[in-house]
Design an enzyme around this catalytic site. Structure first.
Site, PDB file in Angstrom:
ATOM      1  N   SER A  31      46.038  50.413  71.131  1.00 30.41           N
ATOM      2  CA  SER A  31      47.501  49.999  71.136  1.00 30.41           C
ATOM      3  C   SER A  31      47.818  48.407  70.769  1.00 30.41           C
ATOM      4  O   SER A  31      46.884  47.654  71.142  1.00 30.41           O
ATOM      5  CB  SER A  31      48.249  50.216  72.739  1.00 30.41           C
ATOM      6  OG  SER A  31      49.544  49.451  72.379  1.00 30.41           O
ATOM      7  N   GLY A  32      48.432  48.298  69.817  1.00 36.14           N
ATOM      8  CA  GLY A  32      48.555  46.769  69.301  1.00 36.14           C
ATOM      9  C   GLY A  32      47.506  46.604  68.220  1.00 36.14           C
ATOM     10  O   GLY A  32      47.858  45.639  67.697  1.00 36.14           O
ATOM     11  N   THR A  77      50.833  51.211  63.422  1.00 36.35           N
ATOM     12  CA  THR A  77      52.124  51.743  62.762  1.00 36.35           C
ATOM     13  C   THR A  77      52.423  50.653  61.523  1.00 36.35           C
ATOM     14  O   THR A  77      52.863  51.293  60.478  1.00 36.35           O
ATOM     15  CB  THR A  77      53.280  51.285  63.962  1.00 36.35           C
ATOM     16  OG1 THR A  77      52.785  52.299  64.718  1.00 36.35           O
ATOM     17  CG2 THR A  77      54.565  51.881  63.469  1.00 36.35           C
ATOM     18  N   ASN A 136      51.585  45.346  73.296  1.00 36.40           N
ATOM     19  CA  ASN A 136      52.273  45.477  71.972  1.00 36.40           C
ATOM     20  C   ASN A 136      54.021  45.447  71.989  1.00 36.40           C
ATOM     21  O   ASN A 136      54.295  46.181  72.850  1.00 36.40           O
ATOM     22  CB  ASN A 136      51.902  46.780  71.272  1.00 36.40           C
ATOM     23  CG  ASN A 136      52.323  46.633  69.919  1.00 36.40           C
ATOM     24  OD1 ASN A 136      53.166  45.807  69.420  1.00 36.40           O
ATOM     25  ND2 ASN A 136      52.037  47.768  69.097  1.00 36.40           N
ATOM     26  N   SER A 187      55.328  49.016  70.830  1.00 34.87           N
ATOM     27  CA  SER A 187      54.485  49.678  70.761  1.00 34.87           C
ATOM     28  C   SER A 187      54.913  51.357  70.590  1.00 34.87           C
ATOM     29  O   SER A 187      56.036  51.526  71.170  1.00 34.87           O
ATOM     30  CB  SER A 187      53.647  49.744  72.186  1.00 34.87           C
ATOM     31  OG  SER A 187      52.826  50.735  72.409  1.00 34.87           O
ATOM     32  N   SER A 188      54.315  51.951  69.811  1.00 36.04           N
ATOM     33  CA  SER A 188      54.874  53.485  69.505  1.00 36.04           C
ATOM     34  C   SER A 188      54.342  54.155  70.764  1.00 36.04           C
ATOM     35  O   SER A 188      53.457  54.418  71.075  1.00 36.04           O
ATOM     36  CB  SER A 188      54.224  53.981  68.394  1.00 36.04           C
ATOM     37  OG  SER A 188      53.828  53.123  67.310  1.00 36.04           O
ATOM     38  N   GLY A 238      46.737  54.815  70.411  1.00 32.18           N
ATOM     39  CA  GLY A 238      45.199  54.691  70.670  1.00 32.18           C
ATOM     40  C   GLY A 238      44.941  54.886  72.485  1.00 32.18           C
ATOM     41  O   GLY A 238      45.757  55.061  73.010  1.00 32.18           O
ATOM     42  N   GLU A 272      43.909  54.434  75.803  1.00 34.29           N
ATOM     43  CA  GLU A 272      44.605  53.495  76.935  1.00 34.29           C
ATOM     44  C   GLU A 272      43.960  53.491  78.350  1.00 34.29           C
ATOM     45  O   GLU A 272      43.602  54.679  78.736  1.00 34.29           O
ATOM     46  CB  GLU A 272      46.409  53.827  77.251  1.00 34.29           C
ATOM     47  CG  GLU A 272      47.100  53.412  76.041  1.00 34.29           C
ATOM     48  CD  GLU A 272      48.523  53.716  76.282  1.00 34.29           C
ATOM     49  OE1 GLU A 272      49.465  53.369  75.488  1.00 34.29           O
ATOM     50  OE2 GLU A 272      48.805  54.093  77.362  1.00 34.29           O
TER      51      GLU A 272
END
Ligand SMILES: Nc1ncnc2c1ncn2[C@@H]1O[C@H](COP(=O)(O)OP(=O)(O)OP(=O)(O)O)[C@@H](O)[C@H]1O
Ligand SMILES: [Mg+2]
Length: 1027
Positions: free
Chosen positions: A120-121, A125, A170, A173-174, A403, A405
């Site tokens: 993540s981050g 994206t 993030n 974050s998605s 991603g 986690e």
């Protein structure tokens, strides 16, 4: 960490750029000398990161490090730079991957996929957006397609507003996985798109960890929505007022401007083509979720659980379009079917809260799916993008899934996410590690297989049939009796106990027991160990939403909700859907697997502070298996290349292969490497490729090429220039020849024509000459015409120049008469012109000369000498000044005795007079003057004959003077030419008086002499001037 896979066939290493460009580290890890060392790997990343070089390849995989700042490497100019350029010819970039994928799609006409992976981050994206922008900018677009392009780009802000949230990792974050297909037509223009969404993290709607936020859209609506809108929705502009937004204690984030984002989203919704009604419904639902969060329960009078917040209920029924009473009932009661009978039982406080949250999650989750469906409708090329026109179009897929986690407390969501990543890793292994080893096999290269961790065992642990974690979970959910999270854990221990990657408190030994609490199970993922708390697993898997609540929502008159909740759902008594999450990403796997994958790995160094956090990077390098990937690539050989391309590149280094190798390619490469002095352990020759083990071998070859390059360039330049100049010269020469031949041809034809013409004419001329005396006939007509023409032209060119010129050409016989006419005409013309030119004095002169000529011409000897002498007005200056008369000095001879006396003769208009010393001696009226006699010699004598009967008048007068002709002419003119002039040859007789006569004899002699002769005659001897 994040992955993007590039087609396996691109194995080239950017030889040319290795040494020259980009000296900061290596731009392909495969070329890293110390490839087994993680430290060297990270050092290379660090050095490049320090120079803002965030992209590095591992063979065909792109590794990207999130810079967390704008590097200005995504401009249009950058896009242009990467367009159509070979993968390794230019420094690594996401555009290179994008372009390569695009070209692979176009040239191979096969669907392609870019897989993006990372924690993540990490920037997944962002990368997917960059790729989309690249295609939007560089692909050919027509006006018609530009709408689609805008919609493709605008789908992002909408999806991000509804599906992204601020997390600890993030700010954007998605919270859902996204697989996006962009469809291209045969010209490579984007013509459609399709989005698949996976695993929206619905739990976020009702709960956020500390420091995190709910989905952006809630804050955007509260911050950006107009006051009217908020009042209509029953909302206040204060996020703190909403229970669903306060859990993370983080209403505002410095990097996010909710107000601006709201405007962007509203605009994007319009661009994508959402109806105003639909937007209204959408906002109603968003608002209703907030109202649901604020719906509270409390104890009623009779101790029953009831809703204590009436206004919320009112808004809910209005916004959701449902019956208020039914909703109240459904939120506090559940319907159970026991022994075929339906029973209503009240819910406890906790159950009611759970039911409320489940409703909020379900409503939000399904609305999100509806949103994606709507976007897909707007992006669809035709009604069915995938079935129609499939033959002529290709797609590029973009997988952006969140991603791996690992949190302090991990639950069902993390389990799903991590399983998904596990599957992705499998895919990655298959696409890279396996295929690499298979390539050696295919090429017949003997080598030691490299051990890498194949995570299939973990995937099987999770997804295995009957014995897999998911199967057990599903079974437990559906089991009759009292299934609970703990009973699920026990079942797991029973079934999976002893599995190397599964540990629980009970299963662990004394040492590790502490690391797992009693309500947790630990999975040893490929990327690390994660403890999952089983609390809520069953409920979350069931996605619990009581039937009666579902029924109420199904009755909704809100269009969007009625599309989200189908009535069949509540009437269908079949097995409820439970494992929605887990199945979807299996689908992801199969879907992406059918495409050629391009993989990119993104490493997220550290967020917010822009520095390279080595520990974090090391962790990501590890769990993304980058070292393994590199090891496999290097264990075998650092570099491989098809014989043809290898030979093509390096053939200039060996005289035998340069400029062209004629034999088999393999032999050519063998010859080349022999010449280059490769040691046997440094390389292997496969069936179609050469494999080079060490980068340094390649580097030295590259160096040699570099050294050789100037000479090559020079040769190429010389040849090219020579060729170009020669081509130019040949072109010019050819042109010259063409012009020359055309010119010469023209000249010769002209000459020949002229000659033929001349021959014709000469022939005609000769013939005409022969026939010239004949009547006009075809044989002589040219000659005659020519004669006539040339005579006339000669006259025209050389006419007589003066009246005195009497010459005239001899005309041809046929023009005799015309010639005479012409001659006359010409003469007249000249005379006329002469006359018009003449001055009055000259005219007078001429008139007198004419008179003189009439009298004397051919009669008097002195006449020719007199012609050029001009007549004057008077020979006596004094007389002339007085009157209009002519005066001249004369000698008068007496009639008797011939005595010579000087006198002056004056001529007036009507008489002549002789004057001596201003005395009038004799006057002779012209009327009385009978005639004048002169001799034919040049003597100057004249006799004026006057009638003798007139006594008053004296008799004839004998005079001598110079200018005799002038005097006589004047006299004749003044006397009006009636006077007769006698020209005598040898004597003149004149009257003396009273009938007597005198005679003057003339004889010619050498000089003028006047004397009296014996007969009493006057004898005049005069010279003869003209023979
Ligand atoms: N190439 C880049 N250049 C500059 N900043 C970047 C780049 N990539 C990512 N970032 C920064 O990192 C942030 C996080 O990126 P992004 O949202 O793409 O992460 P992600 O991998 O999608 O994370 P998640 O899994 O949480 O969705 C971005 O908001 C941006 O600020
Ligand atoms: Mg993301």
């Amino acid at each position: 960490l994040l992955w993007i896979l590039i087609p396996g066939r691109v194995h080239l290493v950017m030889e040319s750029t290795l040494t020259a460009r980009d000296r900061v580290g290596v731009q392909d890890f495969v070329l890293l000398e110390n490839y087994t060392s993680e430290a060297a790997f990270i050092e290379n990343l660090r050095r490049r990161f320090g120079e803002n070089l965030i992209y590095t390849y591992i063979g065909s995989v792109l590794v990207s490090v999130n810079p967390n700042k704008d590097l200005e490497i995504y401009s249009k100019a950058h896009m242009e730079r990467y367009r159509g350029v070979s993968f390794y010819e230019i420094s690594p970039h996401i555009y290179a991957v994008s372009d390569n994928t695009y070209r692979a799609m176009r040239t191979e006409r096969r669907d392609q996929c870019i897989l993006i992976s990372g924690e993540s981050g990490a920037g997944k994206t962002e990368v997917s957006k960059k790729i989309l922008q690249y295609y939007a900018t560089t692909c050919p677009v027509t006006d018609h397609l530009s709408t689609l392009r805008d919609r493709l780009l605008q789908s992002n802000p909408v999806l991000e507003a509804f599906g992204n949230a601020k997390t600890l990792r993030n700010d954007n974050s998605s919270r859902f996985g996204k697989y996006m297909d962009v469809q291209f037509d045969f010209r490579g223009a984007p013509i459609g798109g399709h989005i698949l969404n996976y695993l929206l993290e619905k739990s976020r709607v009702v709960h956020q960890n500390h420091g995190e936020r709910n989905f952006h859209i809630f804050y955007q609506l509260l911050e950006g929505g107009e006051q009217d809108l908020l009042s209509k929705l029953g909302l206040e502009r204060n996020a703190q007022k909403y229970q669903y937004l306060v859990k993370g204690c983080c209403p505002r984030v410095s990097s996010i401007n909710d107000k601006n984002d709201w405007r962007t989203v509203r605009k994007a919704l319009t661009v994508i083509g959402f109806h105003e009604d639909e937007v209204e419904d959408l906002l109603n639902i968003i608002a209703s979720v907030l109202h649901l969060g604020n719906t509270q329960f409390g104890e009623g009078k009779n101790g029953e659980n009831q809703i204590t917040t009436e206004p919320q209920l009112k808004y809910l029924s209005k916004l959701l379009g449902v019956d208020g009473a039914a909703l109240r009932e459904a939120l506090t009661h559940k319907k159970i079917t026991a022994k075929g009978e339906e029973m209503i039982s009240p819910l406890s406080f906790e159950q009611a809260v759970a039911a409320r949250d489940a409703l909020a999650k379900a409503v939000y989750g399904r609305t999100f799916t509806w949103l994606v469906v709507k976007i897909n409708q707007s992006l669809a090329f035709k009604d069915d993008v995938y079935n129609s026109s499939k033959g002529s179009s290709s797609v590029i897929g973009l997988l952006d899934i969140y991603g791996f986690e690992v949190f302090q407390h991990n639950s069902f969501e993390q389990f799903c996410i991590n399983y998904c990543n596990e599957k992705l890793q499998q895919l990655f292994i298959e696409l890279t590690l396996k295929s690499e080893q298979e390539e050696y096999e295919a090429e017949g290269i003997t080598w030691e297989p490299v051990k890498y961790f194949d995570n299939k065992i973990i995937c099987d642990l999770v997804e295995g049939k009957h014995k897999g974690l998911i199967s057990i979970l599903d079974e437990e959910c559906l089991r009759p009796g009292e299934p609970s999270d703990i009973s699920f854990l026990e079942k797991l221990e029973d079934t999976l106990g002893g599995h190397a990657h599964f540990v629980t408190h009970k299963l662990s030994n004394g040492k590790t027991r502490k690391a797992v609490s009693r309500e947790e199970f630990k999975l040893i993922h490929y990327a690390g160990e994660v403890n999952y708390s089983v609390n809520g697993f069953l409920d979350k898997n069931k996605d619990l939403l009581y039937r009666n609540l579902k029924e109420v929502i199904c009755q909704s008159n809100c269009q969007v909700l009625s599309q989200c909740f189908h009535r069949e759902e509540v009437t269908d008594q079949k097995r409820p859907e439970t494992v929605r999450y887990t199945h979807t990403h299996t689908h992801t796997h199969t879907h992406t697997h059918s495409l050629i994958c391009h993989l990119s790995v993104i490493i997220h160094p550290v967020k917010s502070i822009r520095r390279f956090d080595e520990a974090l990077v090391r962790h990501q390098v590890k769990y993304l298996g980058l070292m393994e990937n590199l090891r496999v690539r290097r264990a075998g050989f650092a570099y491989r290349r098809h014989y043809e391309t290898f030979l093509q590149r390096y053939k200039s280094l060996c005289p035998r292969t340069w400029p062209n190798w004629q034999g088999r390619l393999a032999d050519g490469v063998a010859t080349l490497v022999q010449h280059l002095g490769y040691k046997p352990e440094e390389y292997k020759l496969g069936k179609t490729k050469i494999f080079i083990r060490f980068p340094k071998t390649l580097f030295s070859t590259e160096d040699s090429l570099e050294a050789r390059r100037p000479a090559l360039v020079l040769t190429l330049q010389t040849s090219w220039r020579g060729y170009r100049e020669r081509a130019k010269y040949l072109r010019i020469r050819q042109a010259v020849i063409v012009i020359q031949s055309a010119w010469r041809g023209m000249i010769s034809r002209q000459k020949a024509r002229r000659r033929r013409h001349a021959v014709d004419i000469i022939r005609k001329f000769i013939k005409g000459f022969i026939y010239r005396h004949y009547e006009r006939c075809p044989e002589n007509e040219y000659f005659l015409d020519h004669q006539r023409f040339s005579f006339l032209m000669m006259l025209f060119r050389n006419p007589p120049k003066s009246v005195l010129d009497k010459s005239w050409p001899i005309p041809p016989p046929c023009l005799t008469e015309a010639s005479e006419h012409l001659c006359r005409l010409c003469m007249r013309n000249m005379m006329r012109a002469y006359c018009r030119r003449i001055q009055p004095e000259w005219k007078k002169q001429m008139e007198q000369k004419v008179v003189a000529s009439q009298i004397f011409k051919d009669q008097k000897d002195s006449y020719p000498q007199s012609v050029p002498k001009l007549f004057v007005a008077s020979r006596l200056s004094r007389v002339h000044s007085l009157t209009q008369c002519y005066g001249i000095a004369v000698t008068k001879y007496d009639r008797r005795g011939y005595k010579a006396r000087p006198r002056q003769l004056l001529l007036t208009s009507s008489f002549a007079m002789l004057v001596a010393e201003a005395k009038l001696k004799q006057r002779i009226d012209y009327a009385t003057l009978r005639s004048i006699s002169v001799s034919s010699l040049s003597d100057g004598f004249m006799v004026l004959h006057v009638p003798s009967e007139d006594n008053k008048q004296k008799s004839d007068v004998v005079l001598q003077c110079d200018h005799l002709i002038e005097v006589v002419t004047k006299l004749a003119t003044m006397a009006d030419k009636k006077i007769k002039v006698n020209m005598s040859q040898d004597s003149i007789t004149f009257a003396v008086a009273r009938g007597k006569e005198g005679v003057i004899d003339f004889t010619s002699g050498p000089e003028l002499k006047v004397a009296k002769c014996k007969k009493g005659h006057l004898l005049v001897t005069a010279p003869k001037l003209n023979p």
